[in-house]
Design a protein around this motif. Structure first.
Motif, mmCIF file in Angstrom:
data_model
loop_
_atom_site.group_PDB
_atom_site.id
_atom_site.type_symbol
_atom_site.label_atom_id
_atom_site.label_comp_id
_atom_site.label_asym_id
_atom_site.label_seq_id
_atom_site.Cartn_x
_atom_site.Cartn_y
_atom_site.Cartn_z
ATOM 1 N N MET A 228 0.771 -1.237 0.060
ATOM 2 C CA MET A 228 -0.029 0.040 -0.003
ATOM 3 C C MET A 228 0.857 1.205 0.115
ATOM 4 O O MET A 228 0.518 2.297 -0.370
ATOM 5 C CB MET A 228 -0.966 0.161 1.279
ATOM 6 C CG MET A 228 -1.831 -0.966 1.320
ATOM 7 S SD MET A 228 -2.994 -0.526 2.693
ATOM 8 C CE MET A 228 -2.101 -1.259 4.052
ATOM 9 N N VAL A 335 -3.422 -3.061 9.184
ATOM 10 C CA VAL A 335 -3.498 -2.986 7.697
ATOM 11 C C VAL A 335 -4.891 -2.530 7.207
ATOM 12 O O VAL A 335 -5.028 -1.638 6.441
ATOM 13 C CB VAL A 335 -3.451 -4.582 6.954
ATOM 14 C CG1 VAL A 335 -3.755 -4.457 5.590
ATOM 15 C CG2 VAL A 335 -1.913 -5.046 7.159
ATOM 16 N N PRO A 336 -6.234 -3.265 8.017
ATOM 17 C CA PRO A 336 -7.223 -2.289 7.537
ATOM 18 C C PRO A 336 -7.525 -0.803 7.863
ATOM 19 O O PRO A 336 -8.098 -0.148 7.033
ATOM 20 C CB PRO A 336 -8.194 -3.202 8.398
ATOM 21 C CG PRO A 336 -7.674 -4.140 9.324
ATOM 22 C CD PRO A 336 -6.228 -4.408 8.818
ATOM 23 N N ARG A 339 -5.357 1.138 5.495
ATOM 24 C CA ARG A 339 -6.032 0.852 4.081
ATOM 25 C C ARG A 339 -7.230 1.841 4.022
ATOM 26 O O ARG A 339 -7.430 2.703 2.957
ATOM 27 C CB ARG A 339 -6.386 -0.501 3.757
ATOM 28 C CG ARG A 339 -7.035 -0.796 2.452
ATOM 29 C CD ARG A 339 -7.471 -2.148 1.916
ATOM 30 N NE ARG A 339 -6.142 -2.774 1.828
ATOM 31 C CZ ARG A 339 -5.962 -3.971 2.276
ATOM 32 N NH1 ARG A 339 -6.716 -4.475 3.144
ATOM 33 N NH2 ARG A 339 -4.832 -4.553 1.915
ATOM 34 N N THR A 340 -8.089 1.789 4.987
ATOM 35 C CA THR A 340 -9.235 2.485 4.952
ATOM 36 C C THR A 340 -9.129 3.889 4.641
ATOM 37 O O THR A 340 -9.727 4.553 3.977
ATOM 38 C CB THR A 340 -10.120 2.487 6.154
ATOM 39 O OG1 THR A 340 -10.280 1.035 6.391
ATOM 40 C CG2 THR A 340 -11.374 3.174 6.362
ATOM 41 N N GLU A 343 -7.520 5.020 1.353
ATOM 42 C CA GLU A 343 -8.576 4.565 0.388
ATOM 43 C C GLU A 343 -9.626 5.954 0.231
ATOM 44 O O GLU A 343 -10.223 6.182 -0.733
ATOM 45 C CB GLU A 343 -9.066 3.183 0.301
ATOM 46 C CG GLU A 343 -8.176 2.321 -0.565
ATOM 47 C CD GLU A 343 -8.838 0.738 -0.320
ATOM 48 O OE1 GLU A 343 -10.180 0.835 0.405
ATOM 49 O OE2 GLU A 343 -8.245 0.113 -0.881
#
Ligand SMILES: CC(=O)N[C@H]1[C@@H](OP(=O)(O)OP(=O)(O)OC[C@H]2O[C@@H](n3ccc(=O)[nH]c3=O)[C@H](O)[C@@H]2O)O[C@H](CO)[C@@H](O)[C@@H]1O
Length: 384
Positions: A228, A335-336, A339-340, A343
């Motif tokens: 990412m 990670v989530p 990422r959130t 994004e």
């Protein structure tokens, strides 16, 4: 930041004489260095820290004369160790007394850590005014014990005032190193670190000593994180060996995106400024440095030293600049969460803007003005 030393007899006579005391952890050192960054009248400075403490190399690196004295903690230890540390503090008091007698400061600035106690008491007995700066919202044991001996107490935010006698405190904000405010842009900071201008960048830092659980969270999720973003990871005192092996085993393309350090000195400002997101412990510096860098944060309060890191993290979250993740959950959620945020550009920018609104770029100057005023008052009394 070498401190200019007075060169003529006249300058020596007129320069403000300042003793700084603070140590034990980086969080008690950098605020004082930032105050010196703001000094515009070339004070003559002596730093009194603890013998063998981590502050000595940082202070000497900044070109400031340093003297170590004996000091030791008193909380959460066996009676034998506590008795030994009490004796150390006693010896430290005698050493501090002599240093103050010889150096004859106009004013003492204390920024926290056990070493400040013997210095502060000796200063009080010698009638030298003392300014305490408390970076945290909640004072630790040393600052609580020292507060009655202080002339003034400067604090980061209003919430800290409740812990002290009314009228003694003044809110200055958290003093940030000039280097952090001087970096013109995120792109310039990235260029300094060899990171492409258009990259996504996540900085992971566990404060001045590092954080094992953050290191584990990065290690366990390394490939997913590097898919990412570029990751600047400061691992601190532990975990260097296995993290370097993990890095060496990465495919070339990912390895170039993993910037692993044990500690950053001057480059720390660039690392903070280069990041889109900082994943960090919530030490006091987050209250000043993250706003100055205008960076969105995922804060993971240290769970073993009372609730004060939670107070810092929740304050920044309530203002919209940070999300808070408990220590036990960070390995599963890093990670989530990252990422959130990456994004959802609108949300990320809103968090960065919220952080930026909390910046207090005048804090270091405010603190130095207080130091000057207190030192001048002492001189005026001396010359009467
Ligand atoms: C575990 C613990 O009890 N930590 C305490 C300690 O944290 P700690 O010593 O980590 O203090 P802070 O988070 O306030 O400050 C860390 C400082 O170190 C600097 N830095 C960090 C890493 C690096 O590689 N290079 C570098 O320069 C940061 O930019 C910052 O200026 O003192 C703080 C101030 O009293 C407290 O709020 C924290 O709760």
């Amino acid at each position: 930041m070498a401190m200019p030393m007075p060169t003529t007899a006249e300058e020596t006579k007129t320069a403000l004489r300042l003793v700084i005391t603070g140590g034990g952890t980086g969080g008690h050192v950098y605020p004082a260095l930032s105050v010196l960054d703001a000094a515009d009248d070339a004070p003559t400075v002596l730093w009194i820290g603890s013998t063998g403490g981590l502050e000595a190399p940082i202070v000497q690196r900044a070109g400031i004369p340093f003297k170590g004295i004996d000091a030791g903690g008193l909380r959460g230890m066996s009676p034998v160790k506590m008795a030994r540390n009490l004796m150390r503090l006693g010896r430290g008091f005698v050493q501090a007394w002599r240093l103050l007698r010889t150096f004859r400061p106009d004013v003492v600035l204390a920024t926290g850590g056990y070493v400040t106690f013997p210095v502060g008491v000796a200063a009080w007995l010698q009638r030298i005014p003392m300014l305490i700066y408390l970076p945290d919202i909640e004072p630790g044991l040393a600052v609580r014990a020292l507060a009655p001996f202080a002339t003034r107490i400067a604090v980061t935010g209003e919430a800290a005032q409740a812990h002290f006698r009314a009228g003694k405190t003044v809110v200055t904000g958290y003093p940030v190193r000039r280097a952090l405010q001087a970096l013109p842009s995120r792109e310039a900071a990235r260029a300094l670190l060899g990171i492409p201008a258009e990259a996504r960048v996540v900085l992971v830092t566990g404060g001045s000593q590092g954080a094992h659980s953050l290191n584990e969270a990065v290690g366990r999720n390394l490939n997913a994180l590097l898919d990412m973003a570029h990751v600047i990871h400061i691992h601190g005192r532990s975990d260097g060996e296995w993290l370097r092996s993990l890095r060496a085993a990465l495919p070339d393309a990912l390895r170039q995106r993993y910037h692993l350090f044990d500690y950053l000195h001057e480059e720390m400002a660039a690392a903070l400024r280069a990041a889109d997101i900082v994943v960090a412990r919530a030490g006091a510096s987050t209250l000043g440095e993250l706003p100055a860098a205008g960076v969105a944060a995922v804060l993971v309060p240290y769970p073993y030293s009372g609730a004060h890191q939670w107070a810092n993290a929740e304050y920044l979250a309530a203002q919209g600049g940070a999300l808070v993740v408990p220590d036990a959950e960070i390995a599963a959620r890093i990670v989530p969460v990252v990422r959130t945020l990456l994004e959802d550009e609108a949300r990320l920018h809103a968090m960065q803007a919220a952080m930026q609104r909390l910046a207090q770029p005048e804090a270091a100057q405010r603190l130095y003005r207080l130091v000057q005023e207190m030192g001048q008052a002492k001189r005026d009394r001396r010359s009467k």
